[in-house]
Each structure stands twice: as C-alpha cells, then as structure tokens.
Design a protein around this motif. Structure first.
Motif, PDB file in Angstrom:
ATOM      1  N   ASP A   9      13.798 -27.124 -31.868  1.00 45.67           N
ATOM      2  CA  ASP A   9      13.317 -27.145 -33.250  1.00 45.67           C
ATOM      3  C   ASP A   9      14.043 -26.115 -34.110  1.00 45.67           C
ATOM      4  OD1 ASP A   9      11.562 -29.146 -32.677  1.00 45.67           O
ATOM      5  OD2 ASP A   9       9.754 -27.906 -32.709  1.00 45.67           O
ATOM      6  N   TYR A  10      14.639 -25.121 -33.443  1.00 46.09           N
ATOM      7  CA  TYR A  10      15.274 -24.024 -34.173  1.00 46.09           C
ATOM      8  C   TYR A  10      16.795 -24.060 -34.043  1.00 46.09           C
ATOM      9  CZ  TYR A  10      10.474 -22.364 -33.840  1.00 46.09           C
ATOM     10  OH  TYR A  10       9.100 -22.267 -33.902  1.00 46.09           O
ATOM     11  N   GLY A  11      17.311 -25.014 -33.273  1.00 38.07           N
ATOM     12  CA  GLY A  11      18.734 -25.024 -32.962  1.00 38.07           C
ATOM     13  C   GLY A  11      19.571 -25.807 -33.954  1.00 38.07           C
ATOM     14  N   ASN A  12      19.701 -25.315 -35.162  1.00 34.83           N
ATOM     15  CA  ASN A  12      20.614 -25.953 -36.114  1.00 34.83           C
ATOM     16  C   ASN A  12      21.365 -24.872 -36.885  1.00 34.83           C
ATOM     17  OD1 ASN A  12      19.214 -25.431 -38.827  1.00 34.83           O
ATOM     18  ND2 ASN A  12      17.564 -26.389 -37.645  1.00 34.83           N
ATOM     19  N   GLN A  13      22.481 -25.254 -37.457  1.00 30.33           N
ATOM     20  CA  GLN A  13      23.362 -24.281 -38.097  1.00 30.33           C
ATOM     21  C   GLN A  13      22.686 -23.577 -39.271  1.00 30.33           C
ATOM     22  OE1 GLN A  13      27.018 -25.967 -39.513  1.00 30.33           O
ATOM     23  NE2 GLN A  13      28.008 -23.971 -39.801  1.00 30.33           N
ATOM     24  N   THR A  14      21.858 -24.304 -40.014  1.00 34.93           N
ATOM     25  CA  THR A  14      21.202 -23.698 -41.171  1.00 34.93           C
ATOM     26  C   THR A  14      20.299 -22.553 -40.751  1.00 34.93           C
ATOM     27  OG1 THR A  14      21.256 -25.806 -42.348  1.00 34.93           O
ATOM     28  CG2 THR A  14      19.723 -24.140 -43.155  1.00 34.93           C
ATOM     29  N   MET A  15      19.503 -22.764 -39.718  1.00 37.25           N
ATOM     30  CA  MET A  15      18.588 -21.716 -39.277  1.00 37.25           C
ATOM     31  C   MET A  15      19.321 -20.568 -38.601  1.00 37.25           C
ATOM     32  SD  MET A  15      15.127 -23.700 -38.125  1.00 37.25           S
ATOM     33  CE  MET A  15      14.168 -22.194 -38.269  1.00 37.25           C
ATOM     34  N   ASP A  16      20.514 -20.853 -38.040  1.00 37.22           N
ATOM     35  CA  ASP A  16      21.323 -19.774 -37.478  1.00 37.22           C
ATOM     36  C   ASP A  16      21.915 -18.901 -38.578  1.00 37.22           C
ATOM     37  OD1 ASP A  16      20.821 -20.584 -34.917  1.00 37.22           O
ATOM     38  OD2 ASP A  16      22.670 -21.755 -34.715  1.00 37.22           O
ATOM     39  N   MET A  17      22.169 -19.477 -39.746  1.00 30.93           N
ATOM     40  CA  MET A  17      22.809 -18.749 -40.841  1.00 30.93           C
ATOM     41  C   MET A  17      21.811 -17.994 -41.709  1.00 30.93           C
ATOM     42  SD  MET A  17      25.541 -21.617 -42.126  1.00 30.93           S
ATOM     43  CE  MET A  17      25.859 -20.681 -43.634  1.00 30.93           C
ATOM     44  N   PHE A  18      20.595 -18.561 -41.868  1.00 34.69           N
ATOM     45  CA  PHE A  18      19.653 -18.017 -42.839  1.00 34.69           C
ATOM     46  C   PHE A  18      18.408 -17.447 -42.148  1.00 34.69           C
ATOM     47  CE2 PHE A  18      22.040 -21.164 -45.239  1.00 34.69           C
ATOM     48  CZ  PHE A  18      22.277 -20.511 -46.445  1.00 34.69           C
ATOM     49  N   PRO A  19      18.026 -16.210 -42.433  1.00 34.20           N
ATOM     50  CA  PRO A  19      16.755 -15.684 -41.917  1.00 34.20           C
ATOM     51  C   PRO A  19      15.577 -16.311 -42.655  1.00 34.20           C
ATOM     52  CG  PRO A  19      17.771 -14.088 -43.386  1.00 34.20           C
ATOM     53  CD  PRO A  19      18.749 -15.220 -43.240  1.00 34.20           C
ATOM     54  N   ARG A  20      14.527 -16.621 -41.926  1.00 32.15           N
ATOM     55  CA  ARG A  20      13.337 -17.225 -42.534  1.00 32.15           C
ATOM     56  C   ARG A  20      12.568 -16.176 -43.338  1.00 32.15           C
ATOM     57  NH1 ARG A  20      10.721 -19.197 -37.108  1.00 32.15           N
ATOM     58  NH2 ARG A  20      11.686 -17.220 -36.537  1.00 32.15           N
ATOM     59  N   PRO A  21      12.123 -16.494 -44.548  1.00 33.16           N
ATOM     60  CA  PRO A  21      11.393 -15.534 -45.384  1.00 33.16           C
ATOM     61  C   PRO A  21      10.162 -14.970 -44.663  1.00 33.16           C
ATOM     62  CG  PRO A  21      12.027 -17.429 -46.699  1.00 33.16           C
ATOM     63  CD  PRO A  21      12.374 -17.768 -45.277  1.00 33.16           C
ATOM     64  N   SER A  22      10.031 -13.652 -44.720  1.00 30.03           N
ATOM     65  CA  SER A  22       8.902 -12.898 -44.165  1.00 30.03           C
ATOM     66  C   SER A  22       8.797 -12.947 -42.640  1.00 30.03           C
ATOM     67  CB  SER A  22       7.571 -13.344 -44.785  1.00 30.03           C
ATOM     68  OG  SER A  22       7.424 -12.793 -46.067  1.00 30.03           O
ATOM     69  N   HIS A  23       9.797 -13.504 -41.964  1.00 28.96           N
ATOM     70  CA  HIS A  23       9.853 -13.482 -40.508  1.00 28.96           C
ATOM     71  C   HIS A  23      10.597 -12.231 -40.034  1.00 28.96           C
ATOM     72  CE1 HIS A  23       8.189 -17.182 -38.751  1.00 28.96           C
ATOM     73  NE2 HIS A  23       8.438 -17.730 -39.931  1.00 28.96           N
ATOM     74  N   ALA A  24      10.638 -12.067 -38.725  1.00 27.10           N
ATOM     75  CA  ALA A  24      11.319 -10.911 -38.140  1.00 27.10           C
ATOM     76  C   ALA A  24      12.780 -11.213 -37.814  1.00 27.10           C
ATOM     77  CB  ALA A  24      10.594 -10.466 -36.872  1.00 27.10           C
ATOM     78  N   ASP A  25      13.294 -12.376 -38.242  1.00 31.05           N
ATOM     79  CA  ASP A  25      14.677 -12.725 -37.918  1.00 31.05           C
ATOM     80  C   ASP A  25      15.652 -11.633 -38.355  1.00 31.05           C
ATOM     81  OD1 ASP A  25      13.522 -15.120 -37.144  1.00 31.05           O
ATOM     82  OD2 ASP A  25      14.162 -16.221 -38.934  1.00 31.05           O
ATOM     83  N   TYR A  26      15.557 -11.241 -39.630  1.00 31.77           N
ATOM     84  CA  TYR A  26      16.506 -10.268 -40.172  1.00 31.77           C
ATOM     85  C   TYR A  26      16.293  -8.879 -39.571  1.00 31.77           C
ATOM     86  CZ  TYR A  26      18.777  -7.100 -43.445  1.00 31.77           C
ATOM     87  OH  TYR A  26      19.535  -6.099 -43.985  1.00 31.77           O
ATOM     88  N   THR A  27      15.033  -8.427 -39.476  1.00 33.90           N
ATOM     89  CA  THR A  27      14.784  -7.070 -38.992  1.00 33.90           C
ATOM     90  C   THR A  27      15.148  -6.905 -37.517  1.00 33.90           C
ATOM     91  OG1 THR A  27      12.449  -7.670 -38.676  1.00 33.90           O
ATOM     92  CG2 THR A  27      13.030  -6.509 -40.707  1.00 33.90           C
ATOM     93  N   TYR A  28      14.909  -7.938 -36.706  1.00 32.11           N
ATOM     94  CA  TYR A  28      15.327  -7.866 -35.295  1.00 32.11           C
ATOM     95  C   TYR A  28      16.850  -7.832 -35.187  1.00 32.11           C
ATOM     96  CZ  TYR A  28      10.993  -8.204 -32.592  1.00 32.11           C
ATOM     97  OH  TYR A  28       9.801  -7.922 -31.978  1.00 32.11           O
ATOM     98  N   GLN A  29      17.535  -8.613 -36.024  1.00 37.85           N
ATOM     99  CA  GLN A  29      18.992  -8.596 -36.033  1.00 37.85           C
ATOM    100  C   GLN A  29      19.504  -7.208 -36.418  1.00 37.85           C
ATOM    101  OE1 GLN A  29      21.133 -11.293 -35.381  1.00 37.85           O
ATOM    102  NE2 GLN A  29      22.841  -9.864 -35.545  1.00 37.85           N
ATOM    103  N   GLU A  30      18.861  -6.577 -37.410  1.00 38.12           N
ATOM    104  CA  GLU A  30      19.275  -5.250 -37.836  1.00 38.12           C
ATOM    105  C   GLU A  30      19.029  -4.207 -36.748  1.00 38.12           C
ATOM    106  OE1 GLU A  30      20.580  -4.053 -41.179  1.00 38.12           O
ATOM    107  OE2 GLU A  30      21.293  -6.042 -40.584  1.00 38.12           O
ATOM    108  N   LYS A  31      17.920  -4.336 -36.029  1.00 36.49           N
ATOM    109  CA  LYS A  31      17.558  -3.338 -35.021  1.00 36.49           C
ATOM    110  C   LYS A  31      18.406  -3.458 -33.757  1.00 36.49           C
ATOM    111  CE  LYS A  31      13.727  -1.184 -32.598  1.00 36.49           C
ATOM    112  NZ  LYS A  31      14.121   0.137 -33.159  1.00 36.49           N
ATOM    113  N   TYR A  32      18.536  -4.688 -33.236  1.00 35.37           N
ATOM    114  CA  TYR A  32      19.153  -4.871 -31.928  1.00 35.37           C
ATOM    115  C   TYR A  32      20.571  -5.437 -31.972  1.00 35.37           C
ATOM    116  CZ  TYR A  32      14.362  -4.226 -30.276  1.00 35.37           C
ATOM    117  OH  TYR A  32      13.103  -3.728 -30.024  1.00 35.37           O
ATOM    118  N   GLY A  33      20.990  -5.969 -33.132  1.00 36.63           N
ATOM    119  CA  GLY A  33      22.290  -6.604 -33.200  1.00 36.63           C
ATOM    120  C   GLY A  33      22.295  -7.982 -32.580  1.00 36.63           C
ATOM    121  N   ILE A  34      21.133  -8.437 -32.164  1.00 37.30           N
ATOM    122  CA  ILE A  34      20.963  -9.758 -31.572  1.00 37.30           C
ATOM    123  C   ILE A  34      19.496 -10.125 -31.736  1.00 37.30           C
ATOM    124  CG2 ILE A  34      20.439  -8.892 -29.254  1.00 37.30           C
ATOM    125  CD1 ILE A  34      22.055 -11.263 -28.132  1.00 37.30           C
ATOM    126  N   ARG A  35      19.184 -11.396 -31.679  1.00 40.93           N
ATOM    127  CA  ARG A  35      17.796 -11.816 -31.836  1.00 40.93           C
ATOM    128  C   ARG A  35      17.552 -13.072 -31.021  1.00 40.93           C
ATOM    129  NH1 ARG A  35      20.744 -14.018 -35.721  1.00 40.93           N
ATOM    130  NH2 ARG A  35      20.313 -16.184 -36.338  1.00 40.93           N
TER     131      ARG A  35
END
Length: 417
Positions: free
Chosen positions: A92-118
């Motif tokens: 459900d999450y495996g598409n290019q759009t969701m890989d490129m864009f963090p979901r609003p108010s989710h932890a996608d961006y903050t986890y990427q910033e903290k660990y360099g991977i998510r």
C-alpha cells in the motif's frame, strides 16, 4: 529508546509491517500464575477491525508467551511475548510518490532526519502497531497489581471532537468539581465501559453522539481527535520518587509516549486554574478502612486508621507522591494523521511541492482503541513505583534498630510507623 521502567523493565520491538511485534519484560516477580489467557483480553480490546469506525486492518493479535514461564507460573527470568503481523500490506505504501513525499503530520520526515533512513511502510516504529508490546506487558503488570494490592485500572472515552461526556460549565470548569464525574470514578470498571461499544464512553447519549461524529468524519475520509480519562483505584500511599520521578511525572512520560498523544492533565488539570485555592484544596479527614480482601495490605483483616481527603482535586497525588485516594487523569489524542483526502506536501529535499493522497488503512479516531493502551501504560508506571517503594521499605526494615519495632502499614508499602 524502546525500554520503559526501572525495576519492571519493558522493551518493545517491531514495526507496522514487519513479521511480528511484541515485548520483553525483565523484573516480573516470580511465582505468579500467568498464561496467554491473562493477556489476550486486553490485546483484543486494542486490536484493529473491532467495528465500522475503526481501521479495517484484520489482525487477530493472538499473543504467545515465548519464555519466562513454566507450568503456567513466572520464573523471574525475562518474559518474551510475540504477536504475528498477519494482515500487513507494505505494498500500500510502495509507490514512487510516497517515496518522494513525506505524509503531512506523520513521522516520515522526522525519522528520516534523525536516522538517515526510515521504514518505507506504515510509519514503522511510529505506528500504533508498536503499542501491542505495551499492552501485553501492561496486562502482566495489572495481574500482579490486582493480586498483590487489589489495584484496579479503568480507562474510558470522555470526548470526541466537541462532544464531551462532562462538558465544562461555569460551576464545574473541571470534572473534579462535578459530582456526577466523581461518582462515576467510584463505580466504573471495564465491564461497564465495554458495554458502550464501539466508542467506550460510559454514557449512552454521549456515546451515540460520539459514534455518529466518528462515522461522519470517516465518511468524509477525514479524522477527529478525543480524550481518554483513566482512574486507578486502591493505590497505596507513598508511591512516587521526587524530585524528578514524581508519580504524575512518570504518568505524563508514559502517556505522552503513546502515539498521537498531545496533552496530559492530572486531577483538576487545566480547569483547576479557574478555581480558587480555598475551593481547590483537599481537606484531610480521618477514616477507618479495610483494604481490599485480595490485597497484601489486608492479609490480617485488621482495619487501620488512616487519613483520607474530603475532596480529590489533587487526583490522588500530592508532592509527587500518592496519598491513597484514587488517581485520575486525562489524555488528549490528536486526529489521526492518515486520511483519505489529498493534501499538499513537499519532497524530502524541499525542492518540489506536490499533492499526496495517502493510502493504507487507518482509524478515523483512535480513542476507542487507545483505552487499553492508556490502562497498560498506567500499570507499568504503578508497578515500577510500587517495586521501588517495596525495596525501600524492606531495606529500612532490615536495620537492627527497626526490624523489631516497625509494624506493617495500612497499605503494605509505606514506612510510616
């Protein structure tokens, strides 16, 4: 970190769409009867797919104890419990759009910033799926608390959106001033709460309005928040470790670690700011009580004189230490971040704006399922504080000057003679 507690230590593991989730408990007292049947009821109360107003993810959340017990009794060694993820859908999450864009108010961006991977699907460790380990561990803690001290923990939904079970008024700006609310705290139990499914608000009129409101937001492919109130009864006095590990501080720590929480208040809470001290103070009165028959404090069945309070605006806690009155508090949950509506966002590098319609299954409101999580985290806080105070009491009792003169207290853990 993924570990909570000092003496009763719980480590949770697993992501939303991995093979399994669960926990390891270290420090559980030995000799307690424990099987999966003691844990499963709370797992079932937390599981997805309970009703039309929860996520349709179809997980049975069957718990299996892997270690730490033998012949149905705890050994004192680490207890491992596991729950298989049977209905994960990482696609459900495996598409290019969701890989490129963090979901609003989710932890996608903050986890990427903290660990360099998510985690690429379902929010990973930020998902509410992580709370399965908490609920399993909490069920074990609750059994000990009930057997040893007669402690009972009950949470229930008190608001969804602008629908309140106890709306604030000029006369009662806080529920602690509302006689109806205080009476409910004395009698409420889980059996009563679960009669008011699917919302778990123990008031027929408010429950129906809340269910209708959640269904309305689900129909819009939107979400809404709410609050959960919890009461802990038969709590011994003397629990809490000032200055930094006050019992309300540890409860706040525990509750605000739950996904989607945004607020915590104990006792009169924020509404208590509108009440003068002459009304807010809880006068002490003398009382004679007999502890619950199943508790260690009542093994000799002798009533003991003790102080109690005439009112309970303090929520059972004064100076960061329990006073023996019921503890009660409220936790605020935000609207779930995953919604079906398309929302604006930007790429991780910020170079491009875009529109993202999040896929995946989600709750339009988390509070009906959060009830069991709040109860579990409450149990983990109380058992840890209890074990610390029991250790202190025993250490003092072993001193030559004390071991012949100190008498058991009315609550079994206080050092007051």
């Amino acid at each position: 970190m993924s570990t909570f507690g000092q003496l009763f230590r719980v480590t949770t593991y697993g992501e939303s769409h991995c093979q399994s989730v669960g926990c390891i408990i270290d420090g559980c007292p030995p000799g307690m009867e424990l099987t999966e049947q003691d844990v499963q009821p709370q797992m079932t109360r937390r599981r997805p797919g309970q009703s039309s107003i929860t996520t349709p993810r179809n997980e049975k959340d069957r718990v299996a104890i892997q270690s730490g017990t033998e012949n149905g009794r705890t050994l004192g060694s680490p207890i491992c419990m596991i729950v298989q993820n049977e209905d994960q859908r990482p696609k459900d999450y495996g598409n290019q759009t969701m890989d490129m864009f963090p979901r609003p108010s989710h932890a996608d961006y903050t986890y990427q910033e903290k660990y360099g991977i998510r985690a690429s699907s379902g929010g990973g460790r930020a998902s509410a799926r992580e709370t399965i380990g908490r609920v399993a561990a909490g069920a074990v803690a609750e059994k000990y608390l009930k057997l040893a001290y007669g402690i009972e923990i009950t949470a229930f939904v008190t608001s969804v959106g602008n629908v309140h079970m106890f709306p604030p008024t000029a006369e009662c700006p806080t529920p602690s001033q509302n006689p109806e609310f205080l009476k409910l705290l004395e009698t409420i139990n889980r059996e009563t709460v679960d009669k008011f499914l699917p919302v778990r608000c123990p008031n027929e009129e408010a429950s129906e309005k809340m269910a209708d409101l959640i269904a309305e937001y689900k129909e819009r492919e939107d979400s809404i928040g709410g609050t959960v109130t919890c009461v802990i009864k038969n709590v011994p006095s003397g629990l809490g470790e000032p200055c930094f590990d006050k019992i309300e501080a540890m409860l706040a720590h525990a509750m605000l670690s739950i996904p989607a929480t945004k607020g915590f208040e104990v006792g009169s809470g924020f509404g208590g700011c509108e009440v003068p001290g002459s009304i807010h103070n809880d006068p002490f009165i003398r009382s004679v009580e007999t502890a619950a028959p199943e508790s260690g404090a009542a093994r000799n069945g002798i009533p003991r004189p003790k102080l109690t309070t005439k009112t309970n605006n303090s929520g059972g806690i004064q100076g960061g230490i329990t006073n023996g009155a019921p503890i009660y508090f409220r936790v605020a949950f935000k609207p779930p971040a995953t919604i079906g509506q398309a929302q604006t966002t930007a790429t991780y590098d910020g170079d491009k704006e875009g529109i993202l319609a999040a896929k995946g299954r989600h709750d339009p409101c988390v509070v009906p399922r959060a009830v069991a999580i709040v109860e579990a985290m409450s149990a983990l806080v109380v058992i840890d504080a209890l074990l610390q105070q029991m250790g202190r009491h025993e250490a003092v009792r072993q001193l030559p000057s004390n071991n012949k003169t100190m008498q058991p207290s009315d609550n079994g853990v206080s050092m007051t003679q």
